[in-house]
Design a protein around this motif. Structure first.
Motif, PDB file in Angstrom:
ATOM      1  N   GLY A 147       0.962  -1.210   0.102  1.00  0.00           N
ATOM      2  CA  GLY A 147      -0.064  -0.002   0.009  1.00  0.00           C
ATOM      3  C   GLY A 147       0.830   1.296   0.030  1.00  0.00           C
ATOM      4  O   GLY A 147       1.961   1.097   0.003  1.00  0.00           O
ATOM      5  N   GLU A 148       0.283   2.400  -0.170  1.00  0.00           N
ATOM      6  CA  GLU A 148       0.905   3.694  -0.097  1.00  0.00           C
ATOM      7  C   GLU A 148       1.483   3.814   1.388  1.00  0.00           C
ATOM      8  O   GLU A 148       1.009   3.684   2.335  1.00  0.00           O
ATOM      9  N   VAL A 165       2.579   5.556   4.754  1.00  0.00           N
ATOM     10  CA  VAL A 165       1.809   6.579   5.588  1.00  0.00           C
ATOM     11  C   VAL A 165       2.262   7.579   6.336  1.00  0.00           C
ATOM     12  O   VAL A 165       2.287   8.549   6.310  1.00  0.00           O
ATOM     13  N   TYR A 166       3.677   6.893   6.871  1.00  0.00           N
ATOM     14  CA  TYR A 166       4.185   7.972   7.688  1.00  0.00           C
ATOM     15  C   TYR A 166       5.884   8.052   7.431  1.00  0.00           C
ATOM     16  O   TYR A 166       6.499   8.395   8.386  1.00  0.00           O
ATOM     17  N   GLY A 167       6.109   7.615   6.383  1.00  0.00           N
ATOM     18  CA  GLY A 167       7.481   7.522   5.794  1.00  0.00           C
ATOM     19  C   GLY A 167       8.406   6.036   6.182  1.00  0.00           C
ATOM     20  O   GLY A 167       9.385   6.181   6.503  1.00  0.00           O
ATOM     21  N   GLU A 168       7.403   5.146   6.295  1.00  0.00           N
ATOM     22  CA  GLU A 168       7.975   3.669   6.997  1.00  0.00           C
ATOM     23  C   GLU A 168       8.860   3.334   5.787  1.00  0.00           C
ATOM     24  O   GLU A 168       8.533   3.576   4.671  1.00  0.00           O
ATOM     25  N   PRO A 169       9.923   2.482   6.043  1.00  0.00           N
ATOM     26  CA  PRO A 169      10.754   2.072   5.086  1.00  0.00           C
ATOM     27  C   PRO A 169      10.034   0.946   3.950  1.00  0.00           C
ATOM     28  O   PRO A 169       9.066   0.288   4.350  1.00  0.00           O
ATOM     29  N   THR A 170      10.138   0.946   2.913  1.00  0.00           N
ATOM     30  CA  THR A 170       9.428   0.192   1.837  1.00  0.00           C
ATOM     31  C   THR A 170      10.437  -0.788   0.955  1.00  0.00           C
ATOM     32  O   THR A 170      11.658  -0.476   0.965  1.00  0.00           O
ATOM     33  N   ASP A 171       9.772  -1.743   0.380  1.00  0.00           N
ATOM     34  CA  ASP A 171      10.704  -2.724  -0.432  1.00  0.00           C
ATOM     35  C   ASP A 171       9.748  -2.886  -1.837  1.00  0.00           C
ATOM     36  O   ASP A 171       8.800  -3.536  -1.703  1.00  0.00           O
ATOM     37  N   GLY A 172      10.066  -2.001  -2.559  1.00  0.00           N
ATOM     38  CA  GLY A 172       8.892  -1.863  -3.766  1.00  0.00           C
ATOM     39  C   GLY A 172       7.760  -1.419  -3.242  1.00  0.00           C
ATOM     40  O   GLY A 172       7.604  -0.483  -2.961  1.00  0.00           O
ATOM     41  N   TRP A 213       5.851  -3.081  -1.103  1.00  0.00           N
ATOM     42  CA  TRP A 213       5.545  -3.483   0.052  1.00  0.00           C
ATOM     43  C   TRP A 213       6.320  -2.324   1.023  1.00  0.00           C
ATOM     44  O   TRP A 213       7.099  -1.727   0.897  1.00  0.00           O
ATOM     45  N   ARG A 214       5.289  -2.084   2.191  1.00  0.00           N
ATOM     46  CA  ARG A 214       5.843  -1.256   3.165  1.00  0.00           C
ATOM     47  C   ARG A 214       5.578  -1.876   4.735  1.00  0.00           C
ATOM     48  O   ARG A 214       4.969  -2.621   5.003  1.00  0.00           O
ATOM     49  N   ALA A 215       6.821  -1.670   5.395  1.00  0.00           N
ATOM     50  CA  ALA A 215       7.097  -2.377   6.841  1.00  0.00           C
ATOM     51  C   ALA A 215       5.811  -1.948   7.672  1.00  0.00           C
ATOM     52  O   ALA A 215       5.385  -0.791   7.722  1.00  0.00           O
ATOM     53  N   TRP A 216       5.752  -2.907   8.413  1.00  0.00           N
ATOM     54  CA  TRP A 216       4.531  -2.831   9.456  1.00  0.00           C
ATOM     55  C   TRP A 216       5.268  -2.736  10.614  1.00  0.00           C
ATOM     56  O   TRP A 216       5.906  -3.868  11.122  1.00  0.00           O
ATOM     57  N   ASP A 217       5.209  -1.654  11.393  1.00  0.00           N
ATOM     58  CA  ASP A 217       6.176  -1.551  12.804  1.00  0.00           C
ATOM     59  C   ASP A 217       5.159  -2.141  13.840  1.00  0.00           C
ATOM     60  O   ASP A 217       4.545  -1.463  14.225  1.00  0.00           O
ATOM     61  N   ALA A 218       5.869  -3.291  14.521  1.00  0.00           N
ATOM     62  CA  ALA A 218       5.207  -3.728  15.594  1.00  0.00           C
ATOM     63  C   ALA A 218       5.363  -3.023  16.769  1.00  0.00           C
ATOM     64  O   ALA A 218       4.505  -2.981  17.541  1.00  0.00           O
ATOM     65  N   GLY A 219       6.251  -2.150  16.697  1.00  0.00           N
ATOM     66  CA  GLY A 219       6.326  -1.126  17.862  1.00  0.00           C
ATOM     67  C   GLY A 219       5.250  -0.034  17.829  1.00  0.00           C
ATOM     68  O   GLY A 219       5.157   0.552  18.815  1.00  0.00           O
ATOM     69  N   ARG A 220       4.916   0.110  16.814  1.00  0.00           N
ATOM     70  CA  ARG A 220       3.703   1.277  16.429  1.00  0.00           C
ATOM     71  C   ARG A 220       2.446   0.679  16.558  1.00  0.00           C
ATOM     72  O   ARG A 220       1.389   1.631  16.428  1.00  0.00           O
ATOM     73  N   VAL A 226      -4.538   8.819   5.167  1.00  0.00           N
ATOM     74  CA  VAL A 226      -4.381   7.254   4.962  1.00  0.00           C
ATOM     75  C   VAL A 226      -5.494   6.880   3.928  1.00  0.00           C
ATOM     76  O   VAL A 226      -5.305   5.987   3.028  1.00  0.00           O
ATOM     77  N   CYS A 227      -6.880   7.348   4.157  1.00  0.00           N
ATOM     78  CA  CYS A 227      -7.768   6.865   3.536  1.00  0.00           C
ATOM     79  C   CYS A 227      -7.801   7.314   2.094  1.00  0.00           C
ATOM     80  O   CYS A 227      -8.490   6.630   1.036  1.00  0.00           O
ATOM     81  N   GLU A 228      -7.093   8.553   1.888  1.00  0.00           N
ATOM     82  CA  GLU A 228      -6.915   8.974   0.413  1.00  0.00           C
ATOM     83  C   GLU A 228      -6.441   7.957  -0.685  1.00  0.00           C
ATOM     84  O   GLU A 228      -7.257   7.989  -1.678  1.00  0.00           O
ATOM     85  N   SER A 229      -5.469   6.985  -0.087  1.00  0.00           N
ATOM     86  CA  SER A 229      -5.052   6.212  -1.375  1.00  0.00           C
ATOM     87  C   SER A 229      -5.604   4.768  -0.995  1.00  0.00           C
ATOM     88  O   SER A 229      -5.124   3.679  -1.506  1.00  0.00           O
ATOM     89  N   ARG A 230      -6.701   4.612  -0.121  1.00  0.00           N
ATOM     90  CA  ARG A 230      -7.421   3.365  -0.055  1.00  0.00           C
ATOM     91  C   ARG A 230      -8.716   3.326  -0.184  1.00  0.00           C
ATOM     92  O   ARG A 230      -9.474   3.947   0.651  1.00  0.00           O
ATOM     93  N   SER A 231      -9.301   2.630  -1.277  1.00  0.00           N
ATOM     94  CA  SER A 231     -10.728   2.927  -1.743  1.00  0.00           C
ATOM     95  C   SER A 231     -11.634   2.082  -0.718  1.00  0.00           C
ATOM     96  O   SER A 231     -12.999   2.179  -0.787  1.00  0.00           O
TER      97      SER A 231
END
Lengths: 224, 293
Positions: free
Chosen positions: A37-38, A40-47, A49-56, A114-119
């Motif tokens: 997905g797009e 959201v807050y500048g999290e690291p990405t791989d292509g 895919w974007r990282a889901w931070d378990a600490g947040r 966040v909703c902007e890029s998620r239909s």
């Protein structure tokens, strides 16, 4: 794991029970949970895919610890306590229609981004303690109810929102001990909350999230 | 809501197909039980397919959330800032006028009281002749201003917990509004370091100190807080530093997150208890002891 108490045992190896659309990938040299997905807050990405931070994210922590969430991907989801959308954005990445309830106006501004890029993500500025104010919008028989609200009476909120959940649906709850009672020992608070929760839900699994979130208990439950 | 609304979804209540109308029903509507709204919307002819339903739902919920958030925020810190300044103005003018009234009334009514209290009493009297009429009329203006100040205070007490829940809970609603007013808004307050918040309202003393006269001020308006005023003088510096630190965090949470964090208040209570315990320990304490967070 049965519902006979609070698990505090050693870390279990994460199993293969991640929902479709959630994947463990190498991002910035670390193995990370990711969704597509797009950012959201500048999290690291791989292509894409974007990282889901378990600490947040409490739900991220539950998945990281290998809890049996029952998520398979594509669910209809109701998310209570969406805050600024960090976690609910990941949920919308792998789930189907996702309803995001948040009561504070300030984080809702970020949530709207966040909703902007998620239909499939629907923001609702509503009080999770008053489900009658959004039952005319949120559909019945949701597959999953995710709850992360920092108010007193977290079991009561879960009970009131039972009406949205399918009979075989899952409640994924993060209990914040300090929201119930700042002075009491977290273990005691968790026992009280679980006892109240069992009036409306069958608790399938519990696990302390302390590795990622102090004084939080992850709970998987299903309606009684 | 009437019972007939029980079976109706948000899409069936709008007066028109206008998206603004749909957003309004998302915000204001209610229902006891959820239903399979996507299927019902198709069945009842609102949309042709469920995919279209979700597009409309997204449009309506996004518009509703944006409008509701904007409206709730408008009600917030700017209004508090004006209200607390207006309350101070009303009190100051009431006191000034009351002095004038007392001076004048003393020549006509030997039993006339002084201050705002005296005016409240004078305002109730039946004036005898044109001179007394003027004095009683002036006294009644003071009474009006005093009532207005009370109403402004009540307004602040009801609105501050909405605008800044953590700050209002820890500082008290009026002090919270004063801090917001002195900083120029909640956002600017949230961006100030705790040392600045600590001396907000003591600018004269602070600048005198910076010019080299006198010692640095220990506290500004936070002096009105029980945790500073109720602490013995030699520990007030520590108390106001601890209070300012937690109030700064509270302002930041209120501005950036908006949720209640009761644990912050518990930490402050604990810290103040520790500071006050110094007095019982017979510790000389003083303001220099630097282990405050």
């Amino acid at each position: 794991m049965s519902d006979d108490g609070i698990a505090g045992d050693a870390d279990r190896e994460p199993d293969g029970s991640l929902p479709a659309g959630v994947s463990r990938r190498r991002v910035d040299g670390d193995d990370r949970l990711c969704t597509r997905g797009e950012p959201v807050y500048g999290e690291p990405t791989d292509g894409e895919w974007r990282a889901w931070d378990a600490g947040r994210s409490k739900l991220g922590g539950m998945l990281e610890l290998g809890m049996e969430t029952g998520l398979v991907g594509g669910e209809t989801a109701l998310y209570l306590g969406a805050a600024n959308g960090t976690t609910v954005g990941h949920v919308a990445d792998f789930a189907g229609p996702t309803y995001a309830v948040e009561f504070s106006p300030r984080p809702v501004r970020d949530l709207l981004d966040v909703c902007e890029s998620r239909s499939n993500l629907f923001p609702l500025l509503k009080d999770a303690r008053r489900p009658e104010t959004y039952a005319h919008v949120v559909e019945a028989d949701c597959d999953v109810l995710v709850q992360d609200v920092a108010t007193r009476g977290q079991a009561d909120v879960a009970a009131r929102n039972r009406r949205f959940l399918a009979d075989d649906g899952r409640l994924l709850l993060a209990v914040k001990a300090r929201s119930e009672d700042v002075a009491a020992a977290p273990e005691a608070v968790f026992e009280t909350v679980l006892a109240e929760l069992r009036e409306t839900y069958e608790v399938l699994e519990t696990r302390r999230l302390d590795r990622f979130h102090d004084d939080h208990l992850g709970v998987v439950a299903t309606p009684r | 809501m009437t019972e007939s609304d029980g079976g109706r979804g948000w899409f069936e209540r709008a007066g028109s197909a206008d998206p603004a109308d749909a957003a309004e029903t998302v915000t204001a509507g209610t229902a006891e039980e959820p239903r399979d709204w996507p299927a019902l919307a198709v069945e009842r002819g609102y949309v042709d397919a469920e995919s279209e339903y979700y597009d409309r739902l997204r449009e309506a919920t996004t518009a509703a959330a944006r409008a509701a958030a904007a409206e709730r925020e408008r009600a917030d810190d700017r209004q508090l800032l004006h209200a607390v300044r207006a309350m101070d103005d009303a009190e100051r003018v009431a006191n000034e006028l009351a002095e004038r009234v007392a001076e004048w009334a003393g020549t006509l009514f030997p039993d006339a009281g002084t201050g705002v209290e005296g005016c409240l009493d004078l305002a109730e009297r039946d004036p005898d002749g044109p001179v007394e009429e003027r004095v009683v009329s002036l006294a009644s203006r003071v009474a009006d201003l005093d009532r207005e100040a009370d109403e402004l205070r009540a307004f602040i007490e009801s609105r501050a917990p909405v605008a800044a829940p953590n700050l209002a809970s820890m500082a008290g609603p009026v002090l919270a509004a004063r801090l917001i007013s002195l900083a120029g808004g909640l956002e600017t307050l949230a961006k100030k370091p705790s040392g600045t918040l600590q001396v907000l309202g003591a600018e004269d003393a602070l600048f005198a100190h910076l010019r080299g006269h006198g010692s640095s001020p220990k506290h500004g308006v936070i002096y009105t807080h029980e945790y500073v005023r109720g602490t013995r003088p030699e520990d007030r510096g520590s108390a106001s530093r601890a209070l300012a630190g937690k109030l700064t965090i509270a302002a930041r949470i209120d501005h950036y997150a908006g949720d209640r964090r009761p644990e912050l208040e518990a930490e402050l209570n604990e810290r103040i208890r520790t500071i006050r315990a110094r007095a019982e320990d017979g510790d000389a304490g003083g303001d220099g002891g630097g282990s405050d967070e």
